[in-house]
Write a protein that holds these residues in place. Structure first.
Motif, PDB file in Angstrom:
ATOM      1  N   LEU A  21       0.844  -1.075   0.070  1.00 38.70           N
ATOM      2  CA  LEU A  21       0.091   0.069   0.231  1.00 38.70           C
ATOM      3  C   LEU A  21       0.875   1.288  -0.065  1.00 38.70           C
ATOM      4  O   LEU A  21       1.918   1.232   0.588  1.00 38.70           O
ATOM      5  CB  LEU A  21      -0.928   0.032   1.119  1.00 38.70           C
ATOM      6  N   PRO A  22       0.445   2.080  -0.639  1.00 38.42           N
ATOM      7  CA  PRO A  22       1.219   3.543  -0.857  1.00 38.42           C
ATOM      8  C   PRO A  22       1.771   4.366   0.478  1.00 38.42           C
ATOM      9  O   PRO A  22       2.927   4.598   0.340  1.00 38.42           O
ATOM     10  CB  PRO A  22       0.466   4.564  -1.214  1.00 38.42           C
ATOM     11  N   LEU A  23       0.855   4.223   1.502  1.00 42.68           N
ATOM     12  CA  LEU A  23       1.518   4.659   2.705  1.00 42.68           C
ATOM     13  C   LEU A  23       1.752   3.561   3.711  1.00 42.68           C
ATOM     14  O   LEU A  23       1.847   3.685   4.823  1.00 42.68           O
ATOM     15  CB  LEU A  23       0.566   5.651   3.460  1.00 42.68           C
ATOM     16  N   GLY A  24       1.803   2.182   3.247  1.00 37.72           N
ATOM     17  CA  GLY A  24       1.926   0.950   4.271  1.00 37.72           C
ATOM     18  C   GLY A  24       0.829   0.566   4.916  1.00 37.72           C
ATOM     19  O   GLY A  24      -0.497   1.442   5.208  1.00 37.72           O
ATOM     20  N   PRO A  25       0.660  -0.576   5.542  1.00 33.96           N
ATOM     21  CA  PRO A  25      -0.306  -0.977   6.246  1.00 33.96           C
ATOM     22  C   PRO A  25      -0.389  -0.240   7.643  1.00 33.96           C
ATOM     23  O   PRO A  25       0.534  -0.088   8.333  1.00 33.96           O
ATOM     24  CB  PRO A  25      -0.133  -2.454   6.627  1.00 33.96           C
ATOM     25  N   PHE A  89      -5.596   2.297   4.827  1.00 37.51           N
ATOM     26  CA  PHE A  89      -5.987   3.342   3.291  1.00 37.51           C
ATOM     27  C   PHE A  89      -5.287   2.693   2.215  1.00 37.51           C
ATOM     28  O   PHE A  89      -4.289   2.165   2.308  1.00 37.51           O
ATOM     29  CB  PHE A  89      -5.152   4.699   3.853  1.00 37.51           C
ATOM     30  N   PRO A  90      -6.253   2.828   1.046  1.00 38.62           N
ATOM     31  CA  PRO A  90      -5.763   1.774  -0.090  1.00 38.62           C
ATOM     32  C   PRO A  90      -4.999   2.710  -1.061  1.00 38.62           C
ATOM     33  O   PRO A  90      -4.494   2.060  -2.067  1.00 38.62           O
ATOM     34  CB  PRO A  90      -7.099   1.386  -0.568  1.00 38.62           C
ATOM     35  N   GLY A  91      -4.861   3.968  -0.784  1.00 37.77           N
ATOM     36  CA  GLY A  91      -4.112   4.823  -1.838  1.00 37.77           C
ATOM     37  C   GLY A  91      -5.222   5.650  -2.557  1.00 37.77           C
ATOM     38  O   GLY A  91      -6.461   5.275  -2.484  1.00 37.77           O
ATOM     39  N   THR A  92      -4.689   6.481  -3.272  1.00 42.88           N
ATOM     40  CA  THR A  92      -5.607   7.487  -4.223  1.00 42.88           C
ATOM     41  C   THR A  92      -5.420   7.173  -5.741  1.00 42.88           C
ATOM     42  O   THR A  92      -4.173   7.175  -6.032  1.00 42.88           O
ATOM     43  CB  THR A  92      -5.437   8.717  -3.737  1.00 42.88           C
ATOM     44  N   ASP A  97     -10.138   7.590  -3.619  1.00 40.28           N
ATOM     45  CA  ASP A  97      -9.385   6.545  -2.944  1.00 40.28           C
ATOM     46  C   ASP A  97      -9.593   5.417  -3.796  1.00 40.28           C
ATOM     47  O   ASP A  97     -10.796   5.150  -4.323  1.00 40.28           O
ATOM     48  CB  ASP A  97      -9.968   6.288  -1.644  1.00 40.28           C
ATOM     49  N   ASN A  98      -8.463   4.417  -3.862  1.00 34.09           N
ATOM     50  CA  ASN A  98      -8.927   3.201  -4.760  1.00 34.09           C
ATOM     51  C   ASN A  98      -9.750   2.498  -3.877  1.00 34.09           C
ATOM     52  O   ASN A  98      -9.991   2.637  -2.539  1.00 34.09           O
ATOM     53  CB  ASN A  98      -7.270   2.551  -4.624  1.00 34.09           C
ATOM     54  N   PRO A  99     -10.264   1.252  -4.707  1.00 37.42           N
ATOM     55  CA  PRO A  99     -10.895   0.194  -3.900  1.00 37.42           C
ATOM     56  C   PRO A  99     -10.199  -0.307  -2.569  1.00 37.42           C
ATOM     57  O   PRO A  99      -9.103  -0.356  -2.757  1.00 37.42           O
ATOM     58  CB  PRO A  99     -11.490  -0.651  -4.963  1.00 37.42           C
ATOM     59  N   PRO A 100     -11.279  -0.973  -1.541  1.00 39.26           N
ATOM     60  CA  PRO A 100     -10.433  -1.572  -0.625  1.00 39.26           C
ATOM     61  C   PRO A 100      -9.840  -3.161  -1.256  1.00 39.26           C
ATOM     62  O   PRO A 100     -10.528  -3.555  -2.200  1.00 39.26           O
ATOM     63  CB  PRO A 100     -11.449  -1.997   0.502  1.00 39.26           C
ATOM     64  N   PRO A 101      -8.726  -3.400  -0.791  1.00 40.34           N
ATOM     65  CA  PRO A 101      -8.184  -4.748  -1.228  1.00 40.34           C
ATOM     66  C   PRO A 101      -9.327  -5.941  -1.195  1.00 40.34           C
ATOM     67  O   PRO A 101      -9.682  -6.032   0.256  1.00 40.34           O
ATOM     68  CB  PRO A 101      -6.870  -4.910  -0.939  1.00 40.34           C
ATOM     69  N   LYS A 102      -9.624  -6.775  -1.829  1.00 46.62           N
ATOM     70  CA  LYS A 102     -10.459  -7.795  -1.728  1.00 46.62           C
ATOM     71  C   LYS A 102     -10.037  -8.936  -0.643  1.00 46.62           C
ATOM     72  O   LYS A 102     -10.637  -9.317   0.059  1.00 46.62           O
ATOM     73  CB  LYS A 102     -10.781  -8.708  -2.956  1.00 46.62           C
TER      74      LYS A 102
END
Length: 198
Positions: A21-25, A89-92, A97-102
């Motif tokens: 993830l862009p900002l990490g978990p 946060f999934p990133g932009t 914002d991007n979708p939440p990872p499945k």
């Protein structure tokens, strides 16, 4: 069940499944086994990630107003839970914002919801939460989903996103704040005062 919930909560807090993830978990949620009201949304935003706190922004101010509760109750009453579809946060992307990872929902959601045995009111924010909690309303417009859920009486309300970016929708659908919000506030009041609907 209490120990299972405690173990799940610890595992989710330590989750690093999405290391890229862009900002990490940084899992952000608010859960207690005593939760009676559950707020389910898409995923924490950038501000939530940086503050390590959900809804500590103008969206949260509007949401708390809709619920008729103050900030203290929102964050510290164990009967109020916050459990997004994606915990980090999934990133932009290009349109927000991007979708939440499945993988987040498939790993944690069903098991966690099964341990929350006291939930009586679920407030659904966003298309991903809607698809999970009310799949029969998938494909409906926000207005249609809000209207249908508000008349079902089954303890699930669909809400438009409380973001200031949604001001236009709220102006065009003034019935939400005049007709639906009072019903939501009454259900919240009942759940927090120990009153049953019957």
């Amino acid at each position: 069940m209490q120990q299972e919930f405690h173990n799940l909560k610890l595992q989710m807090q330590a989750c690093t499944l999405c290391k890229d993830l862009p900002l990490g978990p940084n899992p952000i949620f608010q859960l207690d086994e005593r939760a009676k009201i559950l707020i389910v949304g898409q995923a924490p935003g950038r501000i939530a990630h940086l503050k390590n706190c959900p809804f500590d922004d103008p969206s949260g101010d509007r949401l708390r107003d809709w619920l008729g509760i103050d900030k203290s109750a929102f964050y510290y009453d164990p009967r109020i839970g916050i459990f997004p579809m994606g915990l980090c946060f999934p990133g932009t992307g290009s349109t927000g914002d991007n979708p939440p990872p499945k993988i987040c929902a498939t790993t944690w959601r069903k098991r966690t919801l099964q341990t929350l045995e006291n939930v009586e009111l679920t407030l659904v924010l966003g298309a991903y939460a809607l698809a999970w909690h009310l799949p029969q309303l998938r494909g409906k417009t926000v207005a249609e989903a809000v209207r249908q859920s508000s008349t079902c009486g089954d303890g699930i309300f669909v809400l438009p996103h409380p973001s200031p970016r949604n001001n236009r929708w709220l102006r065009q659908n003034a019935w939400f704040e005049t007709d639906v919000v009072p019903r939501i506030r009454e259900r919240v009041r009942q759940n927090l005062s120990g009153l049953s609907e019957n």
